[in-house]
Design an enzyme around this catalytic site. Structure first.
Site, PDB file in Angstrom:
ATOM      1  N   ILE A 111       5.913  50.509  16.443  1.00 28.94           N
ATOM      2  CA  ILE A 111       4.702  49.682  16.438  1.00 28.94           C
ATOM      3  C   ILE A 111       4.864  48.601  17.512  1.00 28.94           C
ATOM      4  CG2 ILE A 111       3.180  48.239  15.022  1.00 28.94           C
ATOM      5  CD1 ILE A 111       3.539  51.074  13.817  1.00 28.94           C
ATOM      6  N   VAL A 122      13.840  33.705   4.506  1.00 29.82           N
ATOM      7  CA  VAL A 122      13.941  34.557   3.305  1.00 29.82           C
ATOM      8  C   VAL A 122      15.385  34.896   2.931  1.00 29.82           C
ATOM      9  CG1 VAL A 122      11.636  35.578   3.533  1.00 29.82           C
ATOM     10  CG2 VAL A 122      13.608  36.723   4.606  1.00 29.82           C
ATOM     11  N   LYS A 149      17.374  49.129   6.257  1.00 29.05           N
ATOM     12  CA  LYS A 149      16.051  49.655   5.914  1.00 29.05           C
ATOM     13  C   LYS A 149      16.151  50.829   4.939  1.00 29.05           C
ATOM     14  CE  LYS A 149      13.442  46.789   8.123  1.00 29.05           C
ATOM     15  NZ  LYS A 149      12.458  45.942   7.407  1.00 29.05           N
ATOM     16  N   TYR A 165      20.494  48.016  11.369  1.00 28.25           N
ATOM     17  CA  TYR A 165      19.055  48.009  11.040  1.00 28.25           C
ATOM     18  C   TYR A 165      18.692  49.217  10.171  1.00 28.25           C
ATOM     19  CZ  TYR A 165      13.985  47.874  11.770  1.00 28.25           C
ATOM     20  OH  TYR A 165      12.616  47.828  11.574  1.00 28.25           O
ATOM     21  N   SER A 168      11.395  51.483   7.537  1.00 20.69           N
ATOM     22  CA  SER A 168      11.198  51.916   8.919  1.00 20.69           C
ATOM     23  C   SER A 168      11.474  53.413   8.985  1.00 20.69           C
ATOM     24  CB  SER A 168      12.178  51.182   9.822  1.00 20.69           C
ATOM     25  OG  SER A 168      12.318  51.840  11.056  1.00 20.69           O
ATOM     26  N   ALA A 204       4.905  36.515   8.455  1.00 21.18           N
ATOM     27  CA  ALA A 204       3.498  36.794   8.784  1.00 21.18           C
ATOM     28  C   ALA A 204       2.980  35.962   9.957  1.00 21.18           C
ATOM     29  CB  ALA A 204       2.631  36.573   7.550  1.00 21.18           C
ATOM     30  N   SER A 205       3.871  35.331  10.705  1.00 24.53           N
ATOM     31  CA  SER A 205       3.391  34.497  11.809  1.00 24.53           C
ATOM     32  C   SER A 205       2.963  35.335  13.004  1.00 24.53           C
ATOM     33  CB  SER A 205       4.475  33.499  12.229  1.00 24.53           C
ATOM     34  OG  SER A 205       5.662  34.175  12.602  1.00 24.53           O
TER      35      SER A 205
HETATM   36  P1  NAP Z   1       8.181  40.752  14.629  1.00 26.70           P
HETATM   37  O1  NAP Z   1       6.969  40.868  15.483  1.00 26.70           O
HETATM   38  O2  NAP Z   1       9.487  40.473  15.265  1.00 26.70           O
HETATM   39  O3  NAP Z   1       7.866  39.634  13.516  1.00 26.70           O
HETATM   40  C1  NAP Z   1       8.831  39.340  12.549  1.00 26.70           C
HETATM   41  C2  NAP Z   1       8.281  38.283  11.604  1.00 26.70           C
HETATM   42  O4  NAP Z   1       9.300  37.988  10.645  1.00 26.70           O
HETATM   43  C3  NAP Z   1       7.928  36.980  12.296  1.00 26.70           C
HETATM   44  O5  NAP Z   1       6.822  36.392  11.649  1.00 26.70           O
HETATM   45  C4  NAP Z   1       9.183  36.146  12.063  1.00 26.70           C
HETATM   46  O6  NAP Z   1       8.868  34.762  12.160  1.00 26.70           O
HETATM   47  C5  NAP Z   1       9.566  36.574  10.655  1.00 26.70           C
HETATM   48  N1  NAP Z   1      10.967  36.362  10.291  1.00 26.70           N
HETATM   49  C6  NAP Z   1      12.079  36.760  10.964  1.00 26.70           C
HETATM   50  N2  NAP Z   1      13.172  36.367  10.308  1.00 26.70           N
HETATM   51  C7  NAP Z   1      12.747  35.720   9.184  1.00 26.70           C
HETATM   52  C8  NAP Z   1      13.395  35.072   8.111  1.00 26.70           C
HETATM   53  N3  NAP Z   1      14.719  35.007   8.045  1.00 26.70           N
HETATM   54  N4  NAP Z   1      12.644  34.509   7.145  1.00 26.70           N
HETATM   55  C9  NAP Z   1      11.279  34.562   7.191  1.00 26.70           C
HETATM   56  N5  NAP Z   1      10.613  35.157   8.193  1.00 26.70           N
HETATM   57  C10 NAP Z   1      11.342  35.715   9.177  1.00 26.70           C
HETATM   58  O7  NAP Z   1       8.400  42.065  13.761  1.00 26.70           O
HETATM   59  P2  NAP Z   1       7.384  43.252  13.355  1.00 26.70           P
HETATM   60  O8  NAP Z   1       7.530  44.303  14.381  1.00 26.70           O
HETATM   61  O9  NAP Z   1       6.059  42.700  13.038  1.00 26.70           O
HETATM   62  O10 NAP Z   1       8.121  43.794  12.044  1.00 26.70           O
HETATM   63  C11 NAP Z   1       7.685  43.485  10.726  1.00 26.70           C
HETATM   64  C12 NAP Z   1       8.430  44.360   9.748  1.00 26.70           C
HETATM   65  O11 NAP Z   1       8.174  45.734  10.037  1.00 26.70           O
HETATM   66  C13 NAP Z   1       9.948  44.193   9.814  1.00 26.70           C
HETATM   67  O12 NAP Z   1      10.512  44.297   8.530  1.00 26.70           O
HETATM   68  C14 NAP Z   1      10.384  45.373  10.664  1.00 26.70           C
HETATM   69  O13 NAP Z   1      11.708  45.749  10.416  1.00 26.70           O
HETATM   70  C15 NAP Z   1       9.394  46.431  10.226  1.00 26.70           C
HETATM   71  N6  NAP Z   1       9.213  47.503  11.211  1.00 26.70           N
HETATM   72  C16 NAP Z   1       8.778  47.251  12.487  1.00 26.70           C
HETATM   73  C17 NAP Z   1       8.650  48.288  13.393  1.00 26.70           C
HETATM   74  C18 NAP Z   1       8.172  48.093  14.822  1.00 26.70           C
HETATM   75  O14 NAP Z   1       8.246  49.055  15.603  1.00 26.70           O
HETATM   76  N7  NAP Z   1       7.679  46.934  15.203  1.00 26.70           N
HETATM   77  C19 NAP Z   1       8.985  49.587  12.997  1.00 26.70           C
HETATM   78  C20 NAP Z   1       9.428  49.805  11.702  1.00 26.70           C
HETATM   79  C21 NAP Z   1       9.541  48.753  10.815  1.00 26.70           C
HETATM   80  P3  NAP Z   1       9.939  33.654  12.638  1.00 26.70           P
HETATM   81  O15 NAP Z   1      10.585  34.187  13.873  1.00 26.70           O
HETATM   82  O16 NAP Z   1       9.161  32.432  12.814  1.00 26.70           O
HETATM   83  O17 NAP Z   1      10.875  33.520  11.491  1.00 26.70           O
END
Ligand code: NAP
Length: 234
Positions: free
Chosen positions: A175, A55, A146, A142, A129, A9-10
């Protein structure tokens, strides 16, 4: 005050979900693995707490739960992506994607359950996803990780429903977050063209559905996989 743990959630989607749940009266726990400072600032702004834990590491996840106690809502959002031909995907890269995206959900749900089962209430939200539903070329690890999340969500919804625990899944489309950083302007234009609503998604688009699904308004909804993708997956 109900407690909601949001992993990853950062920034990005997780941050938007944390903001929406804090607005709706939850005390939010902001988890991440590396961006502790940012998570701390966000937690302070939202009146929540920050916790750095990878995690994929059960010991770190257990330690996090030991400190926060039980949670009412768990949002398994932390995730990483891996781009490349399947034939170039190393076993290490494959395992890392599953360790974070799939084992991460396993670890967080295992630790949340004893308290939820004891209370006979709880809400779990997972993030899959559009690629988990349909598969993406050059994102086999990936997409597979998912797809596993969808199976986990449906199985747990059946198993945990009698214990008063709801489990649902959001399947976002494209997104705009850091996860898209590797995509060029041309790639994004192409993805926009393929989206019936003619734009890419914003984290808040996902967060508003998350806020609804964890609320009492969604009291009779479980085991669902809901797309937030502007029609991309059609
Ligand atoms: P993001 O901007 O890359 O953010 C990922 C977040 O996860 C960051 O807060 C990161 O913080 C944290 N993280 C990564 N590895 C981790 C670990 N091992 N333990 C705890 N925290 C961890 O990604 P997002 O786009 O917001 O995606 C969020 C979720 O939505 C993901 O599950 C992704 O697969 C899914 N999603 C995203 C999209 C898209 O288009 N963006 C589409 C479909 C699904 P740190 O780096 O500090 O650990």
């Amino acid at each position: 005050m109900k407690i909601a743990l949001i992993t990853g959630a950062s920034r990005g989607i997780g941050e938007a979900i944390a903001r929406a749940l804090a607005r709706d009266g939850f005390r939010v726990v902001i988890n991440c693995s590396r961006s502790g400072e940012r998570a701390g600032e966000l937690a302070e702004e939202l009146g929540g707490i920050a916790f750095t834990a990878d995690v994929s590491d059960m010991d770190q996840v257990r330690q996090m739960y030991d400190e926060i106690g039980g949670v009412d809502v768990l949002v398994c959002n932390a995730g990483i992506s891996e781009y490349g031909m399947f034939s170039d995907t190393t076993p290490e890269a494959w395992r890392r994607v599953f360790a974070v995206n799939t084992d991460g959900a396993y670890n967080c749900i295992q630790c949340a359950l004893p308290d939820m089962i004891h209370k006979k209430s709880g809400v779990i939200l997972t993030l899959s996803s559009v690629w988990g539903l349909h598969g993406a070329s050059c994102e086999a690890a990936y997409s597979s990780s998912k797809a596993a999340i969808i199976g986990l969500t449906r199985a747990l919804a059946k198993e945990l429903g009698p214990s008063g625990i709801r489990v649902n899944c959001i399947a976002p489309g494209v997104i705009e977050t850091d996860m898209m950083a590797g995509f060029s302007a041309e790639d994004k234009a192409e993805l926009t063209d393929k989206t019936p609503l003619c734009r890419l998604g914003k984290p808040v688009d996902v967060a508003e559905l998350a806020a609804f699904l964890v609320s009492d308004k969604a009291d009779f909804i479980t085991g669902q996989v809901i797309g937030v993708d502007g029609g991309f997956g059609l």
